[in-house]
Design a protein around this motif. Structure first.
Motif, PDB file in Angstrom:
ATOM      1  N   ILE A  64       0.845  -1.202   0.000  1.00 40.44           N
ATOM      2  CA  ILE A  64       0.000   0.000   0.000  1.00 40.44           C
ATOM      3  C   ILE A  64       0.881   1.254   0.000  1.00 40.44           C
ATOM      4  O   ILE A  64       1.701   1.449   0.888  1.00 40.44           O
ATOM      5  CB  ILE A  64      -0.953   0.007   1.206  1.00 40.44           C
ATOM      6  N   THR A  65       0.717   2.086  -1.029  1.00 44.10           N
ATOM      7  CA  THR A  65       1.490   3.330  -1.130  1.00 44.10           C
ATOM      8  C   THR A  65       0.598   4.503  -0.740  1.00 44.10           C
ATOM      9  O   THR A  65      -0.622   4.382  -0.673  1.00 44.10           O
ATOM     10  CB  THR A  65       1.952   3.567  -2.577  1.00 44.10           C
ATOM     11  N   ALA A  66       1.236   5.639  -0.524  1.00 41.15           N
ATOM     12  CA  ALA A  66       0.477   6.849  -0.188  1.00 41.15           C
ATOM     13  C   ALA A  66      -0.482   7.198  -1.326  1.00 41.15           C
ATOM     14  O   ALA A  66      -1.644   7.547  -1.087  1.00 41.15           O
ATOM     15  CB  ALA A  66       1.425   8.004   0.096  1.00 41.15           C
ATOM     16  N   ASP A  67       0.005   7.093  -2.563  1.00 44.22           N
ATOM     17  CA  ASP A  67      -0.861   7.404  -3.704  1.00 44.22           C
ATOM     18  C   ASP A  67      -2.032   6.421  -3.780  1.00 44.22           C
ATOM     19  O   ASP A  67      -3.176   6.814  -4.008  1.00 44.22           O
ATOM     20  CB  ASP A  67      -0.072   7.320  -5.025  1.00 44.22           C
ATOM     21  N   GLY A  68      -1.712   5.139  -3.583  1.00 42.30           N
ATOM     22  CA  GLY A  68      -2.741   4.102  -3.661  1.00 42.30           C
ATOM     23  C   GLY A  68      -3.807   4.291  -2.591  1.00 42.30           C
ATOM     24  O   GLY A  68      -5.011   4.172  -2.863  1.00 42.30           O
ATOM     25  N   LEU A  69      -3.376   4.608  -1.382  1.00 44.12           N
ATOM     26  CA  LEU A  69      -4.346   4.775  -0.296  1.00 44.12           C
ATOM     27  C   LEU A  69      -5.180   6.041  -0.510  1.00 44.12           C
ATOM     28  O   LEU A  69      -6.370   6.070  -0.211  1.00 44.12           O
ATOM     29  CB  LEU A  69      -3.644   4.819   1.070  1.00 44.12           C
TER      30      LEU A  69
END
Lengths: 432, 427
Positions: free
Chosen positions: A190-195
């Motif tokens: 889970i990445t910042a962009d994805g979240l």
């Protein structure tokens, strides 16, 4: 005529774009509260992200960028509270946010406390603290770690752990087996962009229910509707039903070992009674007679007569159609306890129910249902559960249905019960 | 029948009280509009009262640990069966609990309050204990004790008390041990009952949509008009100011270390509002140092040294006082060191005045919020009552407490020699 159920149905203030706003107006509490429930289908691909979202969001909003800022604001608002998290009801995954604050008539200095608390909560939900358009990396990393600890920390409370594990074992290969807080191994990708993208999905497409409880004016309720109508909403996620029946089962035995002093025995059953069916009140009475309190067969026989346990009870999972019997016993007493539990189940199927058991159970359920009206959280949870189960009861109509249940109805409910899984948490040295 | 009423305008609450000729005190806090009604019959007798002189005797009586809790279980047994069944027939929920200082019998109901209330007044005064039922109860309580042995939150807390206290019985588990309860018999249970369950050592409280005069009339007519009795002479060992041991550690099936950091107070002998003032000051100091709006909390949380399980707890009684902070941490010792550093710094520089004022404001709101729940009201009222004060005195405390006093308490309570730590580590 039913009297006393003054906390009636919530008034639907507005309904649009997959959003429903409800209001329960009452002056009996010292506080008022605002609750947001975003709903999703329980599924592996979303569950960990759903669990991570409130954890990251509670760290800060644009106006209050740190948790410390939020805490200071809450303290200034006469010790208002704010919390958020996830839970599952059947195969629905629910992300909730809420704030509770002193009702205006008790605020000494004329602060518009509803407006301030709403602003704080709405800010946290719709204007999270971002860096370059995404959630802050530091918050994300810390909350991933906290979530990992949370997931692994399930074992710390053996009583709830054993009940949850029993239900998971019963529902292998069904979405219900998914743990509310997700999977440790799903955290890393889970990445910042994805979240952040997932956050926009939640805000834009998850069905949302909002409850306002307490001393709330129509004008204040309109204000909430006004704020929500400013949200950009897309196609709303379609939610599915949770209930699953299973009419036959070979009983599975699952034993887990851990360094424990006391064994935890759980017997999981399918109820084969859907929450919306006319038979559901009879199942509730069934559960009450079997293991719903001090008058119940399990309490009297496992605890009082056999002196095997300090606690032994049964509980229903309404939405999925499960019942679990749970008890803490000496690790060597598994067979003895199971025998006594099975005798109670047999008694129920044969309709061996005394007048005392029947009356005490219905009275105790009446006390329980009436008591729900004395708590804001319980009122909200009751009506939220009604909408998820697809039923339309209020406290009074539910009670009337329960009062009409007969011993024959209970016996019929008993005959639909199918034992499915025996789960035992025991010590490592045990030779089971 | 003389009863009195005090109105607390700021809280929008009223307290009705009545003293029975036997010395029993009765109270009612009305909650109009609530369906749930709650009543409690409580005695000023808990797990720490295990050494005493029975009125009229000269020798000291020493009883097995856990007997107050055992007696609580046994009172449900009546000559004509288990009293739980009678409450069940009335549709109410009976319960009871034992703490260090008190034993409380209670029920909640929504209907037929009068019948439930009379039953409560009746069964608590009429024990019926047989040797067989004592033996049977040992199995049930044995499982209760084992259940707590697997509960890490409970363990980490009670281990801390064991570390802090050398002799005082607050270091002993409320339910006792499997060994100590094995020595409990019928005769000793009756001895404790007759010593501590005299009306003049007890109170009755009702909370809910009930009529105070009616409640008091039932008390007046049910309880025999015997004379009050002299207080029981309770004996507690001398406890030094410093902690017994600085550190205690145990291994359990947990996923992450859990910890409690405690300060042992040396504030004894004072009764009344001074006790509450001290309690609130310790709470404020602790929250200013390590609460959710503190710099230390923000730093430790940001570094992953603590998580949202972190919290504080303060207990100030006539016999003992302690403050605790704790939660889960990958490195509990570092949390302790950082807390101690923040503490020393605050002692040098003084606490933050505006933060203190903000917190007092928050405390007022939190105080009001507890009136949402009949259980919370009853629980608060009873815990405070046996200290010789009323829960409504907190309102006075919030008005009168000064920043200077909180700073003074910071120096007085949080001494290096009064600090102990308890840690539970994964197996």
């Amino acid at each position: 005529m039913e009297t006393g159920f003054d906390a009636g149905r919530p008034v639907r203030v507005s309904s649009f774009n997959g959003i429903d706003v409800f209001m329960v107006n009452t002056d009996k509490f010292k506080t008022s509260s605002i609750h947001f429930f975003f709903q999703d289908n329980l599924a592996r691909e979303n569950v960990t992200k759903n669990a991570l979202l409130p954890a990251v969001m509670r760290r800060g909003s644009m106006e209050h960028p740190t948790f410390r800022d939020i805490s200071m604001e809450l303290e200034s608002l006469y010790g208002a509270t704010f919390d958020c998290g996830v839970t599952k009801k059947g195969e629905r995954h629910i992300i909730h946010f809420y704030t509770e604050f002193l009702s205006k008539q008790f605020v000494p200095d004329g602060t518009d406390i509803f407006a301030e608390a709403l602003e704080l909560l709405f800010g946290i939900i719709t204007r999270p603290a971002l860096a370059d358009g995404s959630f802050r990396e530091d918050y994300l990393a810390q909350e991933k770690e906290n979530l990992r600890i949370r997931i692994e920390g399930r074992v710390n409370d053996k009583m709830s752990y054993s009940v949850e594990r029993c239900m998971e074992e019963m529902c292998r290969n069904e979405p219900f087996e998914i743990y509310d807080y997700g999977f440790v191994e799903d955290l890393a990708p889970i990445t910042a962009d994805g979240l952040t993208a997932h956050y926009r999905t939640m805000l834009g497409t998850f069905p949302l229910q909002v409850y306002l409880v307490g001393s709330i004016s129509d004008k204040e309720a309109e204000k909430v509707t006004g704020l929500l109508s400013g949200l950009a909403r897309g196609d709303t996620v379609k939610l599915r039903e949770s209930f699953t029946g299973k009419e036959k089962a070979e009983i599975r035995h699952v034993t887990e070992t851990m360094d424990v002093t006391q064994g935890k025995l759980c017997l999981g059953c399918r109820t084969n009674t859907a929450p919306g069916s006319d038979d559901y009140p009879a199942l509730m009475v069934y559960n009450g007679i079997l293991g719903g309190g001090i008058h119940s067969k399990l309490f009297r026989n496992v605890r009082e007569k056999a002196s095997l346990a300090y606690y032994c009870y049964s509980m229903l999972e309404k939405f999925k159609g499960l019942m679990v019997i749970s008890s803490g016993i000496d690790t060597g007493n598994r067979e003895l306890a199971l025998d006594i539990i099975n005798m109670q189940l047999d008694d129920m199927s044969k309709g061996n129910i005394s007048d005392y058991e029947m009356e005490a159970t219905i009275k105790s359920m009446e006390t329980g249902i009436k008591s729900l009206t004395d708590s804001q959280v319980n009122i909200v949870d009751f009506y939220l559960s009604q909408t998820i189960a697809g039923t339309d009861d209020d406290f009074g109509t539910l009670m009337e249905k329960i009062r009409k249940v007969t011993k024959d109805d209970v016996r019929a409910a008993a005959q639909r019960i199918v034992p499915d899984t025996v789960y035992f948490l025991t010590a490592e040295s045990d030779d089971e | 029948m003389g009863s009195s009423k005090i109105i607390y305008e700021k809280a929008g609450e009223a307290l009705y009280s009545y003293e029975h000729p036997s010395g029993l005190k009765a109270f009612v806090i009305p909650r109009p509009g609530y369906l749930k009604k709650y009543a409690a019959f409580a005695t000023n007798y808990g797990s720490i009262d295990n050494e005493f002189i029975i009125p009229g005797e000269t020798d000291v009586t020493r009883v097995p640990d856990g007997i107050a809790h055992f007696l609580e279980h046994k009172l449900f047994e009546q000559k004509d069966g288990n009293v739980m069944e009678k409450f069940s027939r009335l549709g109410s929920n009976p319960n009871a609990y034992t703490s260090f200082n008190k034993t409380v019998y209670l029920f909640s109901c929504t209907d037929r309050f009068d019948e439930n209330f009379r039953l409560l007044l009746d069964y608590v005064r009429n024990p019926y204990i047989t040797p067989e039922s004592v033996e049977n109860e040992k199995g049930i309580i044995g499982q209760e004790i084992l259940m707590y042995q697997d509960n890490p939150d409970w363990k980490v807390h009670f281990n801390l008390l064991k570390a802090m206290y050398e002799k005082h019985p607050v270091r002993i588990d409320i339910a006792g041990t499997i060994d100590s309860i094995s020595r409990i018999d019928r005769e000793t249970l009756y001895k404790c009952y007759n010593t501590f369950y005299h009306p003049s050592n007890m109170i009755v409280l009702a909370v809910g949509d009930v009529d105070p005069e009616n409640v008091f009339r039932m008390v007046e007519s049910t309880i025999p008009h015997n004379k009050p009795r002299a207080p029981v002479n309770r004996i507690y060992p001398e406890e030094k100011a410093a902690v017994h041991s600085e550190f205690i550690e145990e291994r359990l099936a947990v996923s992450i270390p859990m910890f409690r950091i405690g300060h042992k107070g040396s504030f004894f002998g004072e009764k009344g509002i001074g006790l509450l003032m001290y309690e609130v000051a310790v709470k404020l100091a602790l929250e200013l140092l390590a609460g959710r709006s503190s710099e230390l909390y923000e730093q430790l949380y940001g570094e992953g040294m603590i998580n949202s399980s972190f919290g504080t707890d303060v207990s100030v009684e006539k016999q003992y006082a302690f403050s605790i902070l704790g939660g889960e941490s990958p490195d509990p010792l570092q949390v302790r060191d950082r807390f101690c550093r923040a503490l020393e710094e605050a002692k040098k520089k003084g606490l933050d005045r505006s933060a203190c004022e903000r917190l007092i404001r928050a405390y007022r709101g939190r105080f009001m919020r507890q009136f949402n729940s009949v259980e919370r009201i009853a629980h608060s009222f009873i815990s405070v009552y046996f200290k010789g004060v009323s829960m409504f005195d907190y309102l006075d405390v919030y008005d009168k407490i000064t920043f200077e006093y909180v700073n003074e308490v910071l120096h007085d309570h949080f001494k290096p020699e009064s600090l102990a730590m308890s840690v539970i580590r994964p197996v």
